[in-house]
Motif scaffolding. Structure first.
Motif, PDB file in Angstrom:
ATOM      1  N   GLY A 275     -49.480 -56.909  56.403  1.00  0.00           N
ATOM      2  CA  GLY A 275     -49.893 -56.050  57.443  1.00  0.00           C
ATOM      3  C   GLY A 275     -49.068 -55.855  58.535  1.00  0.00           C
ATOM      4  N   GLN A 276     -47.505 -56.427  58.428  1.00  0.00           N
ATOM      5  CA  GLN A 276     -46.724 -56.231  59.361  1.00  0.00           C
ATOM      6  C   GLN A 276     -46.141 -54.787  59.489  1.00  0.00           C
ATOM      7  OE1 GLN A 276     -43.708 -59.210  60.087  1.00  0.00           O
ATOM      8  NE2 GLN A 276     -44.224 -60.365  58.289  1.00  0.00           N
ATOM      9  N   ALA A 277     -45.726 -54.288  60.586  1.00  0.00           N
ATOM     10  CA  ALA A 277     -44.976 -53.055  60.839  1.00  0.00           C
ATOM     11  C   ALA A 277     -43.615 -52.998  60.034  1.00  0.00           C
ATOM     12  CB  ALA A 277     -44.946 -52.783  62.326  1.00  0.00           C
ATOM     13  N   LEU A 278     -43.408 -52.178  59.531  1.00  0.00           N
ATOM     14  CA  LEU A 278     -42.083 -51.783  58.685  1.00  0.00           C
ATOM     15  C   LEU A 278     -41.251 -50.651  59.362  1.00  0.00           C
ATOM     16  CD1 LEU A 278     -43.818 -51.975  55.057  1.00  0.00           C
ATOM     17  CD2 LEU A 278     -42.921 -53.823  56.391  1.00  0.00           C
ATOM     18  N   TYR A 279     -39.945 -51.007  59.097  1.00  0.00           N
ATOM     19  CA  TYR A 279     -39.032 -49.868  59.234  1.00  0.00           C
ATOM     20  C   TYR A 279     -38.482 -49.482  57.884  1.00  0.00           C
ATOM     21  CZ  TYR A 279     -38.169 -51.394  64.101  1.00  0.00           C
ATOM     22  OH  TYR A 279     -38.094 -51.650  65.340  1.00  0.00           O
ATOM     23  N   VAL A 280     -38.455 -48.162  57.871  1.00  0.00           N
ATOM     24  CA  VAL A 280     -37.946 -47.625  56.462  1.00  0.00           C
ATOM     25  C   VAL A 280     -36.170 -47.424  56.724  1.00  0.00           C
ATOM     26  CG1 VAL A 280     -38.094 -45.501  55.137  1.00  0.00           C
ATOM     27  CG2 VAL A 280     -40.156 -46.311  56.091  1.00  0.00           C
ATOM     28  N   GLY A 281     -35.625 -47.717  55.323  1.00  0.00           N
ATOM     29  CA  GLY A 281     -34.088 -47.797  55.241  1.00  0.00           C
ATOM     30  C   GLY A 281     -33.913 -46.747  53.944  1.00  0.00           C
ATOM     31  N   ILE A 282     -33.002 -46.209  54.089  1.00  0.00           N
ATOM     32  CA  ILE A 282     -32.522 -45.395  53.144  1.00  0.00           C
ATOM     33  C   ILE A 282     -30.738 -44.934  53.304  1.00  0.00           C
ATOM     34  CG2 ILE A 282     -33.406 -43.285  53.906  1.00  0.00           C
ATOM     35  CD1 ILE A 282     -33.894 -42.307  50.909  1.00  0.00           C
ATOM     36  N   ARG A 283     -30.003 -45.063  52.084  1.00  0.00           N
ATOM     37  CA  ARG A 283     -28.683 -44.789  52.351  1.00  0.00           C
ATOM     38  C   ARG A 283     -28.573 -43.174  52.469  1.00  0.00           C
ATOM     39  NH1 ARG A 283     -25.618 -48.808  53.161  1.00  0.00           N
ATOM     40  NH2 ARG A 283     -26.366 -50.929  52.401  1.00  0.00           N
ATOM     41  N   PRO A 284     -27.531 -42.767  53.062  1.00  0.00           N
ATOM     42  CA  PRO A 284     -27.649 -41.149  53.294  1.00  0.00           C
ATOM     43  C   PRO A 284     -26.975 -40.365  52.059  1.00  0.00           C
ATOM     44  CG  PRO A 284     -25.980 -42.256  54.972  1.00  0.00           C
ATOM     45  CD  PRO A 284     -26.664 -43.440  54.026  1.00  0.00           C
ATOM     46  N   GLU A 285     -26.607 -41.096  51.081  1.00  0.00           N
ATOM     47  CA  GLU A 285     -26.344 -40.315  49.704  1.00  0.00           C
ATOM     48  C   GLU A 285     -27.672 -40.163  48.892  1.00  0.00           C
ATOM     49  OE1 GLU A 285     -25.046 -44.699  48.567  1.00  0.00           O
ATOM     50  OE2 GLU A 285     -25.073 -43.305  50.406  1.00  0.00           O
ATOM     51  N   ASN A 286     -28.789 -40.850  49.372  1.00  0.00           N
ATOM     52  CA  ASN A 286     -30.069 -40.783  48.493  1.00  0.00           C
ATOM     53  C   ASN A 286     -31.165 -40.012  49.192  1.00  0.00           C
ATOM     54  OD1 ASN A 286     -29.492 -44.376  48.151  1.00  0.00           O
ATOM     55  ND2 ASN A 286     -29.035 -42.721  46.787  1.00  0.00           N
ATOM     56  N   ILE A 287     -30.427 -39.208  49.893  1.00  0.00           N
ATOM     57  CA  ILE A 287     -31.504 -38.349  50.868  1.00  0.00           C
ATOM     58  C   ILE A 287     -30.966 -36.602  50.284  1.00  0.00           C
ATOM     59  CG2 ILE A 287     -32.232 -37.169  52.875  1.00  0.00           C
ATOM     60  CD1 ILE A 287     -31.247 -39.767  54.168  1.00  0.00           C
ATOM     61  N   GLY A 288     -31.947 -35.828  49.702  1.00  0.00           N
ATOM     62  CA  GLY A 288     -31.556 -34.541  49.241  1.00  0.00           C
ATOM     63  C   GLY A 288     -31.734 -33.783  50.412  1.00  0.00           C
ATOM     64  N   VAL A 289     -30.985 -32.779  50.670  1.00  0.00           N
ATOM     65  CA  VAL A 289     -30.978 -31.468  51.759  1.00  0.00           C
ATOM     66  C   VAL A 289     -30.885 -30.368  51.454  1.00  0.00           C
ATOM     67  CG1 VAL A 289     -29.725 -30.777  53.963  1.00  0.00           C
ATOM     68  CG2 VAL A 289     -29.409 -32.962  53.202  1.00  0.00           C
ATOM     69  N   SER A 290     -31.966 -29.262  51.599  1.00  0.00           N
ATOM     70  CA  SER A 290     -32.092 -27.824  51.177  1.00  0.00           C
ATOM     71  C   SER A 290     -32.611 -27.245  52.392  1.00  0.00           C
ATOM     72  CB  SER A 290     -33.361 -28.222  50.277  1.00  0.00           C
ATOM     73  OG  SER A 290     -33.467 -26.835  49.694  1.00  0.00           O
ATOM     74  N   LEU A 291     -32.387 -25.979  52.399  1.00  0.00           N
ATOM     75  CA  LEU A 291     -32.752 -24.870  53.202  1.00  0.00           C
ATOM     76  C   LEU A 291     -33.846 -24.278  52.857  1.00  0.00           C
ATOM     77  CD1 LEU A 291     -29.228 -22.966  53.664  1.00  0.00           C
ATOM     78  CD2 LEU A 291     -30.485 -24.624  55.193  1.00  0.00           C
TER      79      LEU A 291
END
Length: 376
Positions: A275-291
């Motif tokens: 039940g604890q509040a969580l922060y999300v972590g993700i490395r920059p290369e694991n994010i897709g970018v699209s227009l």
């Protein structure tokens, strides 16, 4: 071969405690890197292993023998310093062999070790020169040779490459790796440079303010960081830790937007987050970018783009949360609206109170192992 054990080690100067309850083992014949920012205690640990810094309490053991009161000369260690510490009036050959001659090592043995080391470090053509006639990289190789020729079971290196330029650092690391493969010493290497740590270490012990944050393989430290400090210290650009995000009902929520995560993550969080509040972590290369907007994306505006040569670091505003996404080509321009997808297999969740990683579902562990070759 020597195994080094730190057992409840404490170091204090009067009332000022530098570290306490330091516990870990350096395996025989491994390359362990002590990594962390300035003042974290890594050089202090190295000096305590060498015997040139007293231990306040706890035990330091070489194999099964407690060495707290053993003098530096009796520990069979060799040490390389950041400033080389060569004798300016001696030639390269004299610098390398001086310690052996002082300790009355037989001449035949001196020549045997000397010949092995100068070839391993490509120093033969510099033997008659003095330190002032050498470049920084050559001086560093002489310092390495002087330590290696001792035939010690423990090899201690205190930021040995910090005075070299980037190209020389690469060749010097290669020389160190060759030395280790040839002689198999237990190596303890201090640095604040994460590239050196990731490329040289069998394992990394990451420190901060005298506390051990994580000790593990470079792969695990990068892909499965134990806490937020580790996540942010390792990686360039570092992992995004989204402090304005929250997890709710199977979604990562940022501002007014939400993206669904895999069912295995939902089950795992319900079981392990308590039940604890969580922060999300993700490395920059694991994010897709699209227009182009697609299903299950986050919308943001590009605020800055850094050309890093082989890729582009895009800094994107998600309703006040700045997130970095790395792409291998220029996808957008500053001011463009873009749509981001998060790789579910490469997300981490951290408890807000403790900042510790909550771990990973079995299928995510399996995916990480498949991608990286590391074991869960």
């Amino acid at each position: 071969m020597t195994t080094i054990t730190l057992d409840n080690l404490k170091k204090a100067y009067g009332e000022t405690v530098i570290m306490e309850d330091m516990n870990f083992t350096i395996n025989s014949g491994e390359r362990l890197v002590l990594l962390g920012p300035s003042g974290c205690g890594k050089s202090t640990i190295l000096r305590m292993i060498a015997g040139i810094e007293e231990i306040t309490s706890g035990e330091m053991r070489f194999n099964d023998a407690v060495i707290n009161d053993v003098t530096p000369g009796e520990r069979n260690v060799a040490m390389v310093f950041q400033n080389y510490a060569l004798y300016p009036h001696m030639t390269v050959e004299e610098n390398i062999t001086y310690g052996l001659r002082v300790n009355k090592v037989p001449e035949e043995r001196i020549r045997e070790r000397f010949e092995e080391v100068i070839d391993a470090l490509d120093l033969r053509k510099y033997l008659e020169r003095k330190p002032a006639e050498l470049s920084g990289g050559q001086r560093q190789r002489v310092a390495l040779a002087r330590a290696t020729v001792k035939d010690s079971s423990v090899f201690l290196l205190d930021e040995p490459l910090s005075n070299l330029d980037a190209q020389l650092r690469v060749s010097a690391r290669e020389s160190l790796t060759d030395i280790h493969e040839r002689y198999g010493q237990t190596i303890v290497y201090v640095t604040h440079d994460q590239t050196e740590a990731m490329t040289f270490g069998d394992r990394i012990a990451l420190l901060n303010f005298g506390e051990l944050q994580m000790i593990d393989t470079p792969e695990n430290i990068y892909h499965k960081p134990a806490n937020i400090f580790t996540a942010r210290f390792i990686g360039n650009p570092p992992m995004n830790v989204l402090e304005n995000s929250r997890y709710a009902e199977g979604q990562i929520i940022i501002g007014s937007q939400g993206v669904e995560i895999a069912p295995s993550w939902v089950d795992y969080i319900n079981t392990h987050a308590n039940g604890q509040a969580l922060y999300v972590g993700i490395r920059p290369e694991n994010i897709g970018v699209s227009l182009t907007d697609t299903q299950n994306t986050l919308r943001g505006v590009v605020r800055n783009i850094e050309n890093q040569g082989s890729n582009y670091a895009n800094y994107i505003d998600l309703e006040g949360e700045i997130i970095c996404a790395v792409t291998d080509r220029r996808v957008a321009e500053v001011g463009d609206t873009v749509y981001l997808t998060l790789d579910n297999a490469r997300i981490s969740f951290f408890e807000q109170n403790s900042t510790n990683n909550i771990g990973y579902p079995v299928d995510i562990e399996a995916t990480i192992e498949k991608i990286t070759g590391i074991h869960a």
